[in-house]
Motif scaffolding. Structure first.
Motif, short mmCIF file in Angstrom:
data_model
loop_
_atom_site.label_atom_id
_atom_site.label_comp_id
_atom_site.label_asym_id
_atom_site.label_seq_id
_atom_site.Cartn_x
_atom_site.Cartn_y
_atom_site.Cartn_z
N ARG A 13 0.82 -1.22 0.00
CA ARG A 13 0.00 0.00 0.00
C ARG A 13 0.85 1.25 0.00
O ARG A 13 0.46 2.27 -0.57
N ARG A 14 2.01 1.16 0.63
CA ARG A 14 2.87 2.34 0.72
C ARG A 14 3.95 2.36 -0.35
O ARG A 14 4.84 3.21 -0.32
N GLY A 15 3.88 1.44 -1.31
CA GLY A 15 4.80 1.48 -2.43
C GLY A 15 6.16 0.89 -2.16
O GLY A 15 7.10 1.11 -2.95
N VAL A 16 6.30 0.13 -1.07
CA VAL A 16 7.59 -0.51 -0.78
C VAL A 16 7.67 -1.80 -1.59
O VAL A 16 6.73 -2.61 -1.56
N PRO A 17 8.77 -2.04 -2.32
CA PRO A 17 8.89 -3.30 -3.07
C PRO A 17 8.74 -4.50 -2.14
O PRO A 17 9.43 -4.60 -1.12
N ALA A 18 7.84 -5.41 -2.49
CA ALA A 18 7.55 -6.53 -1.60
C ALA A 18 7.04 -7.72 -2.41
O ALA A 18 6.49 -7.55 -3.50
#
Length: 669
Positions: free
Chosen positions: A592-597
């Motif tokens: 949701r926060r745009g962190v690569p995962a």
């Protein structure tokens, strides 16, 4: 070591020794990648080393061998593919094994009576028939307790474990002789475990939680019951977590392992080591025989081994598990095996102690210990060792910010470096990461990574004060310890301080999120089977109702909103220790926060996926770890990194042996 080298892994279990001490028998497990199952067979090993081991059984999964006191029989557990383990009886003079009367959910480890005419064991007794073929058609569970599920077992509220006794017929040589049905000796809404016989065979001792607060604390007592059944008698005093009772030959004492003094609420277990104790057979408080402040049992032997006037047990010590001989009559303990080794299990008879002992390049071999001598008996691991891929670990220490010494190990790949570095954090926290084979470490080192492992405060093997330092304060001094050791080892010119990743499983995975929320040092992270949402753990985990309060306190420092490090989240779909919802929440928040995962979800797997998962899942897990680290921490520093891509998902069908679901935020081009 490559992921497909899992097929070469051979893991010996806990041995048994014949009464004349001439022969040991041990189960040796292996991952069968072709059949996608863990196989295990029994091997006979002469204790004098006069002959190589020979194969004794050919079942699908044969485990837990135990010699009868007269040496005529070997009882063990055997399971067909997909079936529960049942008891089997094998004549030692030769002949085919015979399956004993079975139980729908399987039988526990057999324990022989002194006269070799009876077997005691525990088995789960289902109150309701629940077919796995039609889960949706099963009746509901009515849950009224906090202890209603167990990781690796499932819901247990209507299938408690109880003690059984099986009388063998007078002529066991006659395969046609009918076997009587087992007698259930205990009942009730409690789980019973660790059954043992009194020297005269008239009484059984076992461990259970049957006191008034049993659903709200972690106390387990030793109970006794007549071998023919009848009224139970509580032996211990209700203030300790007891296990593994054993009557001494005099019949006056019961020796056991216990975590002592759990406090007024019976929950004060954080960092308390399990130590050797004794209690009068008539009853009383467990008396510590070894100092609980400095002793913590660490072997996997499912019994307290008494032989030759001494108790024998493994004790955790700075990453090792030492083998101690403790005289029953008093006096200082003697170390039979010490140094950089791990004693996994042991047995003793006739002046010989046989132990399964491993180290950082061995899953375990059998050794025989006699006065003044230790003899290596087996070479089950020669196939994996023959690859030449296994690397030694080097010990490292560093001072924490408050001056406490932090102990750990570094395993280096070939070549001068500087190598990219992976910090690997163990589960627990009350465990140790030491002198035993780590498939993850060896696979990653073979791929070119230096692996750093650490025993921060909270770990076992360094005394009770060290372990209890994180009571109600996880993510504080343990995080300080890990970073202190990492900073110290990164000064080594063979390590590249600009290329560092972090990975952890269980509690170690949660600690990895603490560290990535504290520093931007790490290029990426792997969080596996981890606690990531303490509030959600309380009602969903089999230990959540006490674990969070004991280890994390009221304000745990790990919050998903603080994390910006690319993270691979790995979880078993059926994990009941830290349920899959924990990993899914972390993954969703990062996305949701745009962190690569990425989310790597394994169908049907529990909390210990890396060691006990289906072989193909274990292989796939290693392949995904290598892929992830090649993406974010390439061994060659000038490799081009692929760009960001849209989400993708794949979940091949099938209820059994399905591939893991992978939800990607990035992928290799």
């Amino acid at each position: 070591m490559r992921p497909d080298d899992l097929a070469l892994l051979r893991t010996p279990g806990v041995p048994t020794v014949s009464p004349d001490a001439r022969m040991a028998v041990v189960a040796v497990g292996r991952p069968d990648l072709g059949d996608d199952a863990e196989r295990s067979r029994l091997w006979a090993v002469p204790t004098d080393g006069s002959a190589p081991p020979r194969l004794l059984t050919s079942g699908w999964c044969d485990t837990d061998p135990v010699f009868s006191p007269d040496g005529r029989w070997l009882a063990y557990r055997g399971a067909e593919r997909g079936g529960p383990p049942q008891l089997h009886l094998l004549p030692t003079a030769g002949g085919a094994p015979r399956q004993l009367p079975g139980h729908p959910l399987g039988a526990g480890r057999p324990v022989w009576s002194p006269d070799a005419r009876r077997l005691a064991y525990t088995a789960r007794v289902p109150e309701v028939h629940r077919s796995s073929a039609d889960r949706a058609g099963q009746p509901p569970w009515l849950v009224t307790t906090l202890r209603w599920q167990v990781d690796g077992v499932g819901v247990v509220t209507d299938r408690h474990s109880h003690v059984f006794v099986l009388d063998l017929p007078p002529d066991t040589d006659d395969d046609r002789a009918p076997l009587p049905r087992p007698r259930q000796v205990t009942d009730g809404a409690a789980d019973d475990a660790d059954v043992t016989w009194s020297p005269d065979g008239a009484e059984l001792a076992f461990v259970s939680a049957r006191h008034a607060r049993a659903d709200r604390d972690l106390v387990h007592d030793v109970y006794a019951v007549p071998a023919t059944g009848g009224a139970l008698r509580r032996v211990t005093d209700g203030r300790a977590d007891c296990s593994l009772p054993a009557y001494d030959p005099s019949g006056g004492w019961i020796w056991l392992t216990a975590r002592l003094d759990l406090g007024p609420d019976g929950l004060d277990v954080a960092g308390r080591g399990a130590t050797l104790c004794r209690v009068p057979v008539a009853g009383g408080a467990p008396e510590p025989v070894l100092d609980p402040a400095s002793t913590d049992r660490g072997d996997g032997t499912p019994a307290t081994v008494l032989a030759g006037g001494a108790a024998h047990l493994g004790v955790q010590r700075r990453g090792a598990v030492e083998l101690l001989r403790v005289p029953l009559a008093g006096g200082p303990p003697e170390a039979l095996v010490d140094g950089p080794f791990t004693v996994h299990g042991l047995a003793a008879a006739g002046g010989v102690v046989v132990a399964t002992v491993g180290h950082d390049r061995s899953a375990g071999e059998l050794i025989a210990v006699t006065p003044g001598r230790r003899r290596l008996l087996t070479a089950f691991g020669r196939g994996l060792a023959g690859t030449g891929a296994l690397r030694r670990s080097e010990e490292r220490t560093a001072p924490a910010p408050d001056g406490v010494e932090v102990h750990g190990r570094v395993t280096l790949p070939d070549g001068p470096g500087p190598h990219p570095v992976l910090l690997s954090l163990h589960d627990g926290p009350h465990r140790q990461d030491g002198w035993s084979l780590s498939v993850d470490t060896q696979t990653l080192v073979s791929a070119g990574y230096a692996v750093v492992r650490c025993d921060p405060r909270g770990s076992a093997g360094y005394g009770q004060a060290h372990a209890r330092a994180v009571r109600g304060a996880g993510g504080t001094v343990d995080a300080d310890d890990v970073l202190a050791l990492l900073d110290a080892v990164l000064a080594d010119p063979a390590l590249d301080p600009e290329r560092v990743g972090v990975m952890g499983a269980g509690y170690g995975g949660w600690l990895a999120t603490v560290l990535t929320g504290r520093t931007t040092l790490f290029a990426a992270a792997v969080v596996e089977g981890a606690l990531t949402d303490p509030a959600g753990l309380v009602g969903s985990s089999d230990v959540g109702w006490w674990f969070v309060d004991q280890y994390l306190g009221a304000d745990p420092p790990a919050r998903a909103a603080d994390l910006t490090t690319p993270t691979l989240v790995v979880h078993g779909e059926d994990d009941r220790r830290f349920p899959a919802e924990q990993g899914v929440r972390l993954y969703a928040e990062l996305k949701r926060r745009g962190v690569p995962a990425e989310l790597l979800l394994f169908p049907g797997e529990g909390s210990d996926l890396g060691r006990t998962g289906r072989p193909r899942h274990r292989q796939a897990r290693l392949e995904h770890l290598l892929r992830w680290w090649a993406r974010w921490l390439p061994v060659t520093p000038d490799e081009d990194l692929p760009g960001e891509v849209v989400d993708a998902a794949a979940a091949p069908g099938g209820d059994d042996g399905r591939e893991p679901l992978t939800v990607r935020a990035t992928r290799l081009d």
